[in-house]
Design a protein around this motif. Structure first.
Motif, PDB file in Angstrom:
ATOM      1  N   GLY A 402       0.819  -1.206   0.000  1.00 58.55           N
ATOM      2  CA  GLY A 402       0.000   0.000   0.000  1.00 58.55           C
ATOM      3  C   GLY A 402       0.853   1.255   0.000  1.00 58.55           C
ATOM      4  O   GLY A 402       0.576   2.211  -0.742  1.00 58.55           O
ATOM      5  N   ILE A 403       1.906   1.276   0.818  1.00 55.30           N
ATOM      6  CA  ILE A 403       2.789   2.438   0.894  1.00 55.30           C
ATOM      7  C   ILE A 403       3.584   2.601  -0.406  1.00 55.30           C
ATOM      8  O   ILE A 403       3.689   3.708  -0.951  1.00 55.30           O
ATOM      9  N   VAL A 404       4.139   1.497  -0.913  1.00 51.23           N
ATOM     10  CA  VAL A 404       4.939   1.573  -2.138  1.00 51.23           C
ATOM     11  C   VAL A 404       4.079   1.984  -3.324  1.00 51.23           C
ATOM     12  O   VAL A 404       4.486   2.815  -4.160  1.00 51.23           O
ATOM     13  N   LEU A 405       2.868   1.429  -3.418  1.00 55.99           N
ATOM     14  CA  LEU A 405       1.977   1.798  -4.521  1.00 55.99           C
ATOM     15  C   LEU A 405       1.639   3.285  -4.488  1.00 55.99           C
ATOM     16  O   LEU A 405       1.590   3.955  -5.526  1.00 55.99           O
ATOM     17  N   ALA A 406       1.397   3.803  -3.282  1.00 53.99           N
ATOM     18  CA  ALA A 406       1.131   5.243  -3.160  1.00 53.99           C
ATOM     19  C   ALA A 406       2.374   6.053  -3.535  1.00 53.99           C
ATOM     20  O   ALA A 406       2.280   7.087  -4.204  1.00 53.99           O
ATOM     21  N   TRP A 407       3.537   5.575  -3.130  1.00 50.24           N
ATOM     22  CA  TRP A 407       4.802   6.275  -3.374  1.00 50.24           C
ATOM     23  C   TRP A 407       5.128   6.361  -4.868  1.00 50.24           C
ATOM     24  O   TRP A 407       5.611   7.379  -5.356  1.00 50.24           O
ATOM     25  N   VAL A 408       4.837   5.267  -5.610  1.00 49.78           N
ATOM     26  CA  VAL A 408       5.179   5.251  -7.040  1.00 49.78           C
ATOM     27  C   VAL A 408       4.048   5.793  -7.914  1.00 49.78           C
ATOM     28  O   VAL A 408       4.133   5.765  -9.142  1.00 49.78           O
TER      29      VAL A 408
END
Length: 472
Positions: A402-408
């Motif tokens: 969830g965090i990585v998807l938001a970050w990218v």
């Protein structure tokens, strides 16, 4: 410790024998079916709940990821609490110490699973609050069911090879459940007019199957070695139980290693849906992947008992993690279509099958090590300590994507940017491959139990029990 080392060195001279075999084929199959049911209920959350949150319920991906982080940390503490409760129950019925929980928790688990995939049409804040509460309650009830299920093995058999076989059957059952969930869920969703209806119907089907499997297991497994009722513990005695956990080096090591490997496994299971849809642009690839790659875990589960007859468990475990790492690293660089995706991921999942299978056998060995070292036997507490780390791994596996998807810059149901594609690819392969390498280092350098050493420990533990029984 010196006496143990001397005994281990002379293991060939003194010929240490294993405990008698007490588990029938029917018991093994029932135990496998039980974990298949566990996975029908549990895997829905690990595989599809994040995507349901983001693409159906409309929750922002970062907020959806925090649901997994908070709920799984909560679950981990619930595991410890349930393990303590199970170990120190005063009223043990004729059904046994562990079996009854599979009977009574099954229906509540099924209903709670359905509740997680039927979020009402609230505001974003209301949906998020509902998701937190529903998933945390589900996790609590799952602990009440699953901790006794896993803790039961030492009461079913004291034979090391038979424990390996039960671990193998359990892995086969669990991964059959995972395979059927992976293959069957998406086609059911696609058959229905909307995703919202599709998710609800698919979850209801798997919830019913999960309940039936757990009841079958309850009816056909047996606690051979009855656990005597313990007097109510004082606070000091309870403290001693917890102190014994942190002195149990094999338990600490295998728990941390499982945090690495299981978070890798769960994260791959979560991200593969995104990878198939947005990188390969072929959602059907997930079903094919489920058949081939998870099928290879089943092959590994069948192979492991044969390998552990010839090689030490540590060596087999390391070999599996090495295969896993190679498959994922090659997959990152060479996956270009559904065929190569399935090929490299299948290699990785085959290696994973070694580690997944042996985890359950090794944690049972940690129970005996703990009793040998401290004189305190705590099946439920040892198993729940292990599952606490598994819950942490699930928190990581739900939170990190969830965090990585938001970050990218991931945007649901849209064409993804190059940065988002790279992020999804890295999550799918590099995260898993790198953690597998760390697991290899920890097992080789830190895990103290060899097969020869365990047999010496088991012989001493049984001798102590017999001596105590004679005195009583």
């Amino acid at each position: 410790m010196e006496n143990l080392q001397k005994a281990e060195e002379n293991v060939e001279i003194f010929k240490i024998t294993d405990e008698p075999k007490t588990v029938t084929l029917k018991n093994k199959i029932a135990y496998a079916v039980g974990d298949m049911g566990n996975n029908f209920l549990f895997d829905m959350g690990q595989l599809y709940l994040l995507k349901y949150f983001t693409d159906v319920a409309g929750l922002p991906s970062a907020l959806a990821g925090t649901v997994f982080l908070v709920a799984k940390i909560w679950d981990g503490f619930m595991d410890i609490s349930v393990g303590t409760w199970i170990d120190n129950r005063a009223n043990i019925s004729k059904r046994g110490k562990f079996r009854p929980f599979m009977l009574w928790a099954a229906i509540p688990l099924g209903l709670l699973l359905i509740a997680n995939f039927t979020i009402p049409n609230f505001s974003v804040t209301g949906k998020l609050l509902y998701a937190y509460v529903a998933y945390m309650i589900f996790g609590t009830v799952y602990s009440i069911s699953n901790i006794p299920f896993g803790s039961m093995v030492p009461t079913m058999t004291r034979n090391s090879q038979e424990r390996d076989e039960l671990a193998s059957y359990r892995t086969i059952g669990a991964n059959l459940g995972l395979m059927l969930a992976t293959i069957g869920f998406t086609p059911i969703v696609l058959l229905l007019p909307t995703q919202k209806i599709g998710y609800a119907v698919a979850v209801i089907i798997f919830a019913i199957l999960g309940v039936l499997c757990q009841w079958y297991c309850y009816a056909n497994v047996k606690e051979v070695y009855k656990v005597p009722t313990k007097p109510k513990l004082t606070k000091e005695e309870l403290k001693e139980q917890y102190k014994a956990l942190f002195k149990n080096k094999p338990l600490i090591v295998i728990s941390v290693v499982n945090l690495l490997t299981f978070s890798s496994f769960n994260l791959k299971s979560t991200v593969q849906v995104y990878f198939a849809q947005y990188v390969l642009k072929d959602t059907a690839a997930v079903s094919y992947l489920g058949f081939f790659s998870i099928g290879m875990i089943l092959v590994a589960a069948v192979v492991v008992p044969f390998l552990t007859r010839k090689f030490d468990k540590k060596i087999v475990y390391v070999a599996g993690c090495l295969i896993w790492a190679i498959g994922d690293i090659l997959g990152f660089f060479f996956t270009t279509n559904a065929t190569t995706f399935i090929f490299f991921t299948t290699i990785a999942y085959f290696g994973n099958g070694f580690a997944t299978t042996l985890n359950w056998s090794m944690i049972s060995d940690c129970v005996e090590y703990g009793e040998w070292q401290s004189g305190v036997r705590s099946e439920g507490l040892v198993y729940s300590f292990f599952t606490f780390f598994r819950k942490l791994s699930q928190a990581v596996a739900g939170f990190v994507p969830g965090i990585v998807l938001a970050w990218v810059g991931y945007v649901p149901n849209q064409q993804q940017t190059a940065e988002a594609i790279f992020g999804i690819r890295g999550l799918m392969f590099l995260y898993s491959g790198s953690l597998s390498i760390f697991a290899i280092i920890m097992i080789l350098k830190l895990y103290p139990l060899t097969d020869a050493r365990f047999k010496v420990i088991m012989k001493e533990v049984v001798a102590r029990r017999n001596k105590k029984t004679t005195k009583d």
